[in-house]
Design a protein around this motif. Structure first.
Motif, PDB file in Angstrom:
ATOM      1  N   ILE A 268     -10.439  13.387   6.905  1.00  0.00           N
ATOM      2  CA  ILE A 268      -9.099  12.540   6.340  1.00  0.00           C
ATOM      3  C   ILE A 268      -8.890  13.180   4.903  1.00  0.00           C
ATOM      4  O   ILE A 268      -8.063  12.735   4.429  1.00  0.00           O
ATOM      5  CB  ILE A 268      -9.638  11.079   6.170  1.00  0.00           C
ATOM      6  CG1 ILE A 268     -11.028  10.911   5.625  1.00  0.00           C
ATOM      7  CG2 ILE A 268      -9.699  10.197   7.710  1.00  0.00           C
ATOM      8  CD1 ILE A 268     -11.380   9.361   5.052  1.00  0.00           C
ATOM      9  N   ASN A 269      -9.989  14.012   4.431  1.00  0.00           N
ATOM     10  CA  ASN A 269      -9.509  14.780   3.199  1.00  0.00           C
ATOM     11  C   ASN A 269      -9.307  16.036   3.180  1.00  0.00           C
ATOM     12  O   ASN A 269      -9.090  16.579   2.005  1.00  0.00           O
ATOM     13  CB  ASN A 269     -10.920  14.444   2.371  1.00  0.00           C
ATOM     14  CG  ASN A 269     -11.115  13.065   1.924  1.00  0.00           C
ATOM     15  OD1 ASN A 269     -10.173  12.195   1.732  1.00  0.00           O
ATOM     16  ND2 ASN A 269     -12.299  12.488   2.040  1.00  0.00           N
ATOM     17  N   LYS A 270      -9.027  16.699   4.349  1.00  0.00           N
ATOM     18  CA  LYS A 270      -8.812  18.062   4.466  1.00  0.00           C
ATOM     19  C   LYS A 270      -7.281  18.248   3.781  1.00  0.00           C
ATOM     20  O   LYS A 270      -6.312  17.437   3.720  1.00  0.00           O
ATOM     21  CB  LYS A 270      -8.594  18.366   5.953  1.00  0.00           C
ATOM     22  CG  LYS A 270      -9.978  18.492   6.674  1.00  0.00           C
ATOM     23  CD  LYS A 270      -9.991  19.190   8.012  1.00  0.00           C
ATOM     24  CE  LYS A 270     -11.256  19.423   8.540  1.00  0.00           C
ATOM     25  NZ  LYS A 270     -11.656  20.426   7.759  1.00  0.00           N
ATOM     26  N   GLN A 271      -7.022  19.630   3.362  1.00  0.00           N
ATOM     27  CA  GLN A 271      -5.890  19.830   2.663  1.00  0.00           C
ATOM     28  C   GLN A 271      -5.388  20.945   3.333  1.00  0.00           C
ATOM     29  O   GLN A 271      -5.903  21.794   3.650  1.00  0.00           O
ATOM     30  CB  GLN A 271      -6.073  20.230   1.205  1.00  0.00           C
ATOM     31  CG  GLN A 271      -6.700  19.090   0.312  1.00  0.00           C
ATOM     32  CD  GLN A 271      -6.987  19.608  -1.191  1.00  0.00           C
ATOM     33  OE1 GLN A 271      -7.998  19.812  -1.430  1.00  0.00           O
ATOM     34  NE2 GLN A 271      -5.899  19.343  -1.992  1.00  0.00           N
ATOM     35  N   ASP A 272      -3.924  20.795   3.310  1.00  0.00           N
ATOM     36  CA  ASP A 272      -3.077  22.046   4.038  1.00  0.00           C
ATOM     37  C   ASP A 272      -3.156  23.341   3.089  1.00  0.00           C
ATOM     38  O   ASP A 272      -3.480  23.039   1.786  1.00  0.00           O
ATOM     39  CB  ASP A 272      -1.830  21.610   4.363  1.00  0.00           C
ATOM     40  CG  ASP A 272      -0.776  21.402   3.369  1.00  0.00           C
ATOM     41  OD1 ASP A 272      -0.286  22.475   2.584  1.00  0.00           O
ATOM     42  OD2 ASP A 272      -0.402  20.338   2.801  1.00  0.00           O
ATOM     43  N   LYS A 273      -2.979  24.223   3.494  1.00  0.00           N
ATOM     44  CA  LYS A 273      -3.216  25.670   2.717  1.00  0.00           C
ATOM     45  C   LYS A 273      -2.079  26.142   1.720  1.00  0.00           C
ATOM     46  O   LYS A 273      -1.821  27.012   1.123  1.00  0.00           O
ATOM     47  CB  LYS A 273      -3.551  26.866   3.424  1.00  0.00           C
ATOM     48  CG  LYS A 273      -2.502  27.291   4.481  1.00  0.00           C
ATOM     49  CD  LYS A 273      -3.242  28.327   5.237  1.00  0.00           C
ATOM     50  CE  LYS A 273      -2.170  29.077   6.440  1.00  0.00           C
ATOM     51  NZ  LYS A 273      -2.602  30.104   7.275  1.00  0.00           N
ATOM     52  N   VAL A 274      -1.036  25.240   2.147  1.00  0.00           N
ATOM     53  CA  VAL A 274       0.483  25.465   1.572  1.00  0.00           C
ATOM     54  C   VAL A 274       0.829  24.787   0.391  1.00  0.00           C
ATOM     55  O   VAL A 274       0.764  25.374  -0.911  1.00  0.00           O
ATOM     56  CB  VAL A 274       1.755  25.507   2.425  1.00  0.00           C
ATOM     57  CG1 VAL A 274       2.974  25.832   1.654  1.00  0.00           C
ATOM     58  CG2 VAL A 274       1.504  26.596   3.553  1.00  0.00           C
ATOM     59  N   ASN A 275       0.863  23.477   0.532  1.00  0.00           N
ATOM     60  CA  ASN A 275       0.861  22.417  -0.585  1.00  0.00           C
ATOM     61  C   ASN A 275      -0.476  21.931  -1.097  1.00  0.00           C
ATOM     62  O   ASN A 275      -0.385  21.121  -2.053  1.00  0.00           O
ATOM     63  CB  ASN A 275       2.087  21.510  -0.225  1.00  0.00           C
ATOM     64  CG  ASN A 275       3.494  22.271  -0.252  1.00  0.00           C
ATOM     65  OD1 ASN A 275       3.540  23.250  -0.814  1.00  0.00           O
ATOM     66  ND2 ASN A 275       3.938  21.572   0.879  1.00  0.00           N
ATOM     67  N   GLY A 276      -1.271  22.039  -0.343  1.00  0.00           N
ATOM     68  CA  GLY A 276      -2.844  21.325  -0.790  1.00  0.00           C
ATOM     69  C   GLY A 276      -2.688  19.838  -0.559  1.00  0.00           C
ATOM     70  O   GLY A 276      -3.407  19.259  -1.458  1.00  0.00           O
ATOM     71  N   ASN A 277      -1.698  19.362   0.358  1.00  0.00           N
ATOM     72  CA  ASN A 277      -1.858  17.748   0.722  1.00  0.00           C
ATOM     73  C   ASN A 277      -2.596  17.576   1.692  1.00  0.00           C
ATOM     74  O   ASN A 277      -3.074  17.945   2.714  1.00  0.00           O
ATOM     75  CB  ASN A 277      -0.431  17.563   1.176  1.00  0.00           C
ATOM     76  CG  ASN A 277       0.664  17.681  -0.086  1.00  0.00           C
ATOM     77  OD1 ASN A 277       0.545  17.224  -1.110  1.00  0.00           O
ATOM     78  ND2 ASN A 277       1.879  18.242   0.334  1.00  0.00           N
ATOM     79  N   THR A 278      -3.214  16.130   1.361  1.00  0.00           N
ATOM     80  CA  THR A 278      -3.785  15.476   2.354  1.00  0.00           C
ATOM     81  C   THR A 278      -3.127  14.634   3.139  1.00  0.00           C
ATOM     82  O   THR A 278      -1.948  14.268   2.933  1.00  0.00           O
ATOM     83  CB  THR A 278      -5.264  14.329   1.519  1.00  0.00           C
ATOM     84  OG1 THR A 278      -4.377  13.618   1.066  1.00  0.00           O
ATOM     85  CG2 THR A 278      -6.086  15.656   0.720  1.00  0.00           C
ATOM     86  N   PRO A 279      -3.767  14.144   4.337  1.00  0.00           N
ATOM     87  CA  PRO A 279      -3.118  13.073   5.057  1.00  0.00           C
ATOM     88  C   PRO A 279      -2.528  11.876   3.976  1.00  0.00           C
ATOM     89  O   PRO A 279      -1.546  11.375   4.367  1.00  0.00           O
ATOM     90  CB  PRO A 279      -4.106  12.596   5.822  1.00  0.00           C
ATOM     91  CG  PRO A 279      -5.053  13.853   6.410  1.00  0.00           C
ATOM     92  CD  PRO A 279      -5.121  14.375   5.021  1.00  0.00           C
TER      93      PRO A 279
ATOM     94  N   ILE B  78      -8.070  13.523  -4.846  1.00  0.00           N
ATOM     95  CA  ILE B  78      -7.710  14.991  -4.591  1.00  0.00           C
ATOM     96  C   ILE B  78      -6.403  15.376  -5.281  1.00  0.00           C
ATOM     97  O   ILE B  78      -5.607  14.535  -5.205  1.00  0.00           O
ATOM     98  CB  ILE B  78      -7.824  15.122  -3.039  1.00  0.00           C
ATOM     99  CG1 ILE B  78      -9.306  14.864  -2.477  1.00  0.00           C
ATOM    100  CG2 ILE B  78      -7.658  16.269  -2.562  1.00  0.00           C
ATOM    101  CD1 ILE B  78      -9.256  15.092  -1.153  1.00  0.00           C
ATOM    102  N   LEU B  79      -6.496  16.324  -5.752  1.00  0.00           N
ATOM    103  CA  LEU B  79      -5.303  17.027  -6.401  1.00  0.00           C
ATOM    104  C   LEU B  79      -4.476  17.980  -5.264  1.00  0.00           C
ATOM    105  O   LEU B  79      -5.312  19.013  -4.856  1.00  0.00           O
ATOM    106  CB  LEU B  79      -5.284  17.612  -7.569  1.00  0.00           C
ATOM    107  CG  LEU B  79      -5.892  16.578  -8.800  1.00  0.00           C
ATOM    108  CD1 LEU B  79      -6.101  17.842  -9.986  1.00  0.00           C
ATOM    109  CD2 LEU B  79      -5.155  15.910  -8.962  1.00  0.00           C
ATOM    110  N   ASN B  80      -3.167  17.903  -5.144  1.00  0.00           N
ATOM    111  CA  ASN B  80      -2.437  18.797  -4.414  1.00  0.00           C
ATOM    112  C   ASN B  80      -2.074  19.975  -5.196  1.00  0.00           C
ATOM    113  O   ASN B  80      -2.332  20.345  -6.324  1.00  0.00           O
ATOM    114  CB  ASN B  80      -1.414  18.293  -3.715  1.00  0.00           C
ATOM    115  CG  ASN B  80      -0.301  18.011  -4.699  1.00  0.00           C
ATOM    116  OD1 ASN B  80      -0.161  18.190  -5.877  1.00  0.00           O
ATOM    117  ND2 ASN B  80       0.800  16.992  -4.076  1.00  0.00           N
ATOM    118  N   ALA B  81      -1.251  21.029  -4.713  1.00  0.00           N
ATOM    119  CA  ALA B  81      -0.883  22.250  -5.429  1.00  0.00           C
ATOM    120  C   ALA B  81      -0.185  21.980  -6.561  1.00  0.00           C
ATOM    121  O   ALA B  81      -0.101  22.833  -7.610  1.00  0.00           O
ATOM    122  CB  ALA B  81      -0.145  23.193  -4.571  1.00  0.00           C
ATOM    123  N   LYS B  82       0.456  20.919  -6.707  1.00  0.00           N
ATOM    124  CA  LYS B  82       1.276  20.478  -7.982  1.00  0.00           C
ATOM    125  C   LYS B  82       0.356  19.800  -8.826  1.00  0.00           C
ATOM    126  O   LYS B  82       0.704  19.387 -10.042  1.00  0.00           O
ATOM    127  CB  LYS B  82       2.420  19.501  -7.596  1.00  0.00           C
ATOM    128  CG  LYS B  82       3.357  19.935  -6.679  1.00  0.00           C
ATOM    129  CD  LYS B  82       4.654  19.106  -6.020  1.00  0.00           C
ATOM    130  CE  LYS B  82       5.696  19.723  -5.616  1.00  0.00           C
ATOM    131  NZ  LYS B  82       7.023  18.564  -5.157  1.00  0.00           N
TER     132      LYS B  82
END
Length: 646
Positions: A204-215, A240-244
Motif C-alpha cells: 500500500i506504500n509503493k511508489q511508481d517510478k515516474v511520478n512517485g505516487n502511492t495508491p 510519503i512525498l511524490n516527485a512534486k
C-alpha cells in the motif's frame, strides 16, 4: 520499449480511450464484440473473422479444414484467436488451439495477446481457458500492461483474484512502475478490486517510478473516498512525498477534494501526528476518544436525573446544568467523532440498565408488593437477561475463517467451475460464501446465517448467537415492564393523580415535584419498551412465521434460493422489464412452519419430542436436497494438470 516522459501522469493515457488505449482502438474492439446471433442468414459467405465473431462453428470448421492458416493475421494485424477471445467463443478457441493456433500471438494496435483482449472485456471463462492452454499472463502489451494491470483498472475483480491465485505477482509493475493497486485506486470507484488486492498483500506504500505516487496519492487525486478509507484502515503512510514533494493530503488539496482533506486531517489526528502540545496529543488519541465516548452515556444519564433531584436551591441546579452542558460541548468538540453512534449504544444500554436497577432497590422496591413468587421471578429474569446479553455480546456469531491456501484454492475452484462471482465469493475474506451468509462491514468478516449487525450488543447476530439475541430482547422487555410497574406503584403511593382531574400537565407537575429521578427512570423505561417491543415483534415474525433472517427479508431480491427457482442466473429467478418493479412471491426453502421454526432458532430439544433441525451453516453452499457441484472437475475441456496451484 519507448521512453516515458517523466512529467506525464502514467495513468492519464488510460482516460483517453474506452479500452485503455486510443479511442480508435477502443471503438475497434467494441465493434469486434458480437453478442446477438443473426437471423436465418446464409453463413456460407462469411469470412473467418465474421464467422468467429458470430460464433458460427460450422463455418469456422469449413474454412479451417479447407486449408485456412489459423495463425494468419488480418489487415489490422489481428489473429483469429484474438477475435474469438474478445467475443468469448470458448468452443472456437478450443478448436483453433487444437489446430495449432499460437496462444500468445501479439497483434492489434495495442500489440497485445488474446489473453489481454479477454481480460479487458472481463471474460473470466476465456481467461481460464487460455491459461489452461499455456497463455502467459505476465506478458506486457504495447502500453506495458500485463493482464493483472488491465483487470485491476477495469474493475474485473474475479479475474484479478484468479490471476493472483494462479501465482501472479500482486505487486507486478508495468513499464511506469505502476502496480495493480495503484490502477484500481485511481480508476475504480468502489471497494473491489482494491479491497481484494489489499487482502492479498499488495504493497500500500509503493511508489511508481515516474511520478512517485502511492495508491493513496492516486486515490486523493481522483477523489476516490472509498479507497481512501480502505487505505486509512490499513494504515497507509500519510507522509510519503511524490516527485512534486507532495503528501497525499497535498494532492487532495491540489485537486480541490475538500472532503478528503478533512478526512486526512482527522486521520492524522487519530494517529497522533501534527500535535504541537500535550493537550492536542491527548485529545487526538483514538483510543482515548473511544474510552471517552464509551463512558459518556454514564455521565449524561445520571446527570440528567441527579441534578433536578438534589435538595439545593434552583440556581445551584441551573449552574450544575450549565456546567454539564459545557462538559458535553467540550467533549463533543474534542473527543466525539464519526464513530460515536457505533460506540455509545452498548454503553447507553448498560448505563440505563444499571440506573433502573439502582432505582428499583433504592426507590421502588418498598412500594411493590413483592411476594416470594415475584421475588424469584424477578431474580430469575435478571439472571437470564444478563446471561443472554453477555452471550449475544461475546459469542462468535459464526465468523467464517480460512487460511491463505484454502482461500487461493477456493478462487481457483470457483473460477474453473464458472461460478466465481461476487454473489458467492467475498473479495475481502477471499472465501466461498455459504448460503445465507453475508459480509458484515462493521465487523469486516463474513458471518454464517447473517441476520444483522446489532449496535446494542456491538456484535453481529448470526448462526450461533441469534437465540441469545432473541432471549435478550424477551427478558429485557420483562425487566422494563417490572421497572414501569414499580414506577407507577411509587407514584400511586407518593403522588396519586387522576387523568380527568389533573390533566397531563398536572400529572407531570406532580410526578416531577415528587421525584425527578424516578420520573426520568420511568420515562426511559417506557421509551425503551417501545423499541424493544417493535424489534422483538419483527424478530419473532421473521424467524418464526417466515423462517427468514433480517438480511433475507430486507434483500430477498438478491437471493436466488428465495425465488423458488433454484438455481437461476437471474438474480431472483425470473425476468421482467428493466423499468418494472419485481412483484414475485418469496418462497423460502428454509421455512418449516412456525412451531418448528421456533424450535430451530431456539435450539430446543426434549426427549425426542422437540428436535431442532441442526444445519452446519458454516459449510452449506447449496439448498438441502440439491447436489453441490464437484469443484474438482474442469468444465472447459482442459486438462487440470495444466493448472498449478501456487
Amino acid at each position: 520499449m519507448e521512453e516515458v516522459d517523466p512529467s506525464c501522469n502514467p495513468v492519464q493515457p488510460l482516460l483517453e480511450g474506452g479500452s485503455g488505449g486510443t479511442a480508435t482502438t477502443g471503438e475497434k474492439q467494441k465493434d469486434a464484440m458480437v453478442d446477438l446471433q443473426p437471423g436465418q442468414e446464409d453463413y456460407s459467405n462469411y469470412d473467418i473473422v465474421r464467422a468467429v465473431q458470430f460464433g458460427i462453428m460450422a463455418r469456422v470448421y469449413e474454412l479451417v479444414e479447407g486449408g485456412l492458416n489459423v495463425n494468419e493475421m488480418d489487415r489490422e494485424n489481428v489473429s483469429i484467436l484474438h477475435w474469438a477471445a474478445i467475443n468469448n467463443r470458448l468452443d472456437i478457441v478450443k478448436y483453433l488451439v487444437g489446430k495449432g493456433a499460437i496462444v500468445d500471438r501479439f497483434g492489434g494496435d495495442l500489440d497485445s495477446t488474446p489473453l489481454h483482449w479477454a481480460t479487458r472485456q472481463g471474460h473470466l471463462t476465456m481467461v481460464v481457458l487460455l491459461l489452461g492452454f499455456g497463455a502467459d499472463p505476465t506478458l506486457r502489451d504495447g502500453q506495458g500492461f500485463s493482464c493483472i494491470h488491465l483487470a485491476s483498472q477495469f474493475g474485473h475483480t474475479a479475474i484479478v483474484a484468479y490471476l493472483i491465485a494462479k501465482g501472479g505477482d500482486v505487486d507486478m509493475v508495468d513499464r511506469n512502475g505502476m502496480t495493480p493497486l495503484m490502477y484500481s485506486s485511481y480508476r475504480v470507484f468502489g471497494y473491489d478490486p482494491t479491497r481484494l488486492l489489499i487482502t492479498m498483500g499488495a504493497g500500500i506504500n509503493k511508489q511508481d517510478k515516474v511520478n512517485g505516487n502511492t495508491p493513496l496519492h492516486l486515490a486523493c487525486q481522483t477523489g476516490n473516498t472509498c479507497v481512501v478509507k480502505m487505505l486509512f484502515d490499513k494504515k497507509a503512510d500519510l507522509d510519503i512525498l511524490n516527485a512534486k514533494g507532495q503528501t497525499a493530503m497535498d494532492a487532495a488539496a491540489e485537486y480541490k477534494h475538500a472532503n478528503i482533506v478533512k478526512r486526512m486531517k482527522q486521520e492524522r489526528a487519530d494517529r497522533g501526528l501534527d500535535h504541537t502540545n500535550f493537550v492536542s496529543k491527548f485529545t487526538g488519541n483514538k483510543n482515548t476518544r473511544t474510552r471517552v465516548m464509551w463512558w459518556f452515556p454514564f455521565f449524561a444519564v445520571y446527570a440528567i436525573g441527579i441534578i433536578p433531584e438534589l435538595s439545593i436551591p434552583w440556581y445551584y441546579k441551573l449552574i450544575l446544568a450549565l456546567l454539564s452542558a459545557g462538559i458535553w460541548k467540550f467533549l463533543q468538540m474534542f473527543f466525539f467523532d464519526e464513530r460515536l453512534m457505533n460506540i455509545v449504544p452498548v454503553s447507553v444500554y448498560l448505563s440505563s440498565k444499571l440506573m433502573m436497577y439502582i432505582t428499583w432497590f433504592l426507590y421502588l422496591l418498598p412500594y411493590v408488593e413483592m411476594t416470594w413468587t415475584k421475588t424469584v421471578l424477578f431474580l430469575l429474569n435478571t439472571v437470564l437477561l444478563c446471561y443472554n446479553f453477555y452471550m449475544a455480546w461475546q459469542t462468535d456469531p459464526g465468523f467464517i475463517k480460512s487460511n491463505r491456501e484454502q482461500k487461493l484454492q477456493t478462487i481457483i475452484d470457483l473460477a474453473e467451475k464458472q461460478t466465481l462471482t461476487l454473489n458467492q465469493f467475498c473479495s475481502t475474506c477471499l472465501i466461498h460464501r455459504p448460503i445465507r451468509s453475508k459480509h458484515c462491514s462493521a465487523c469486516d468478516k463474513c458471518v454464517a446465517k447473517f441476520d444483522h449487525h446489532c449496535p446494542w450488543t456491538d456484535n453481529c447476530i448470526g448462526a450461533y448467537n441469534h437465540k441469545y439475541f432473541i432471549g435478550f430482547l424477551m427478558f429485557l422487555l420483562c425487566m422494563l415492564s417490572w421497572c414501569v410497574h414499580g414506577t407507577f406503584a411509587y407514584w400511586r403511593a407518593n403522588c396519586p393523580f387522576d387523568i380527568y382531574e389533573d390533566g397531563i400537565t398536572g400529572i407531570l407537575y406532580k410526578v416531577l415535584k415528587t421525584s425527578p429521578w424516578v420520573f426520568w427512570v420511568g420515562a426511559n423505561a417506557m421509551v425503551h419498551i417501545v423499541w424493544v417491543t417493535v424489534l422483538l415483534s419483527c424478530q419473532l415474525y421473521q424467524v418464526v412465521w417466515l423462517g427468514m433472517t433480517t438480511n433475507e427479508r430486507m434483500n430477498h431480491g438478491r437471493y436466488t434460493y428465495l425465488s423458488g427457482n433454484y438455481p437461476q442466473s437471474h438474480a431472483h429467478g425470473h425476468s421482467h422489464g428493466d423499468d418494472k418493479e419485481c412483484k414475485h412471491k418469496v418462497k423460502n426453502p428454509f421455512d418449516r412452519g412456525p412451531i418448528r421454526n421456533l424450535i430451530d432458532i431456539l435450539d430446543l430439544q426434549f426427549c425426542g419430542l422437540l428436535r431442532p433441525n441442526r444445519i452446519d451453516w458454516m459449510n452449506l453452499y447449496s439448498l438441502p436436497g440439491h447436489k453441490t457441484p464437484s469443484l474438482g472437475k474442469m468444465n472447459f475441456g482442459v486438462s487440470r494438470e495444466n493448472y498449478q496451484f501456487v
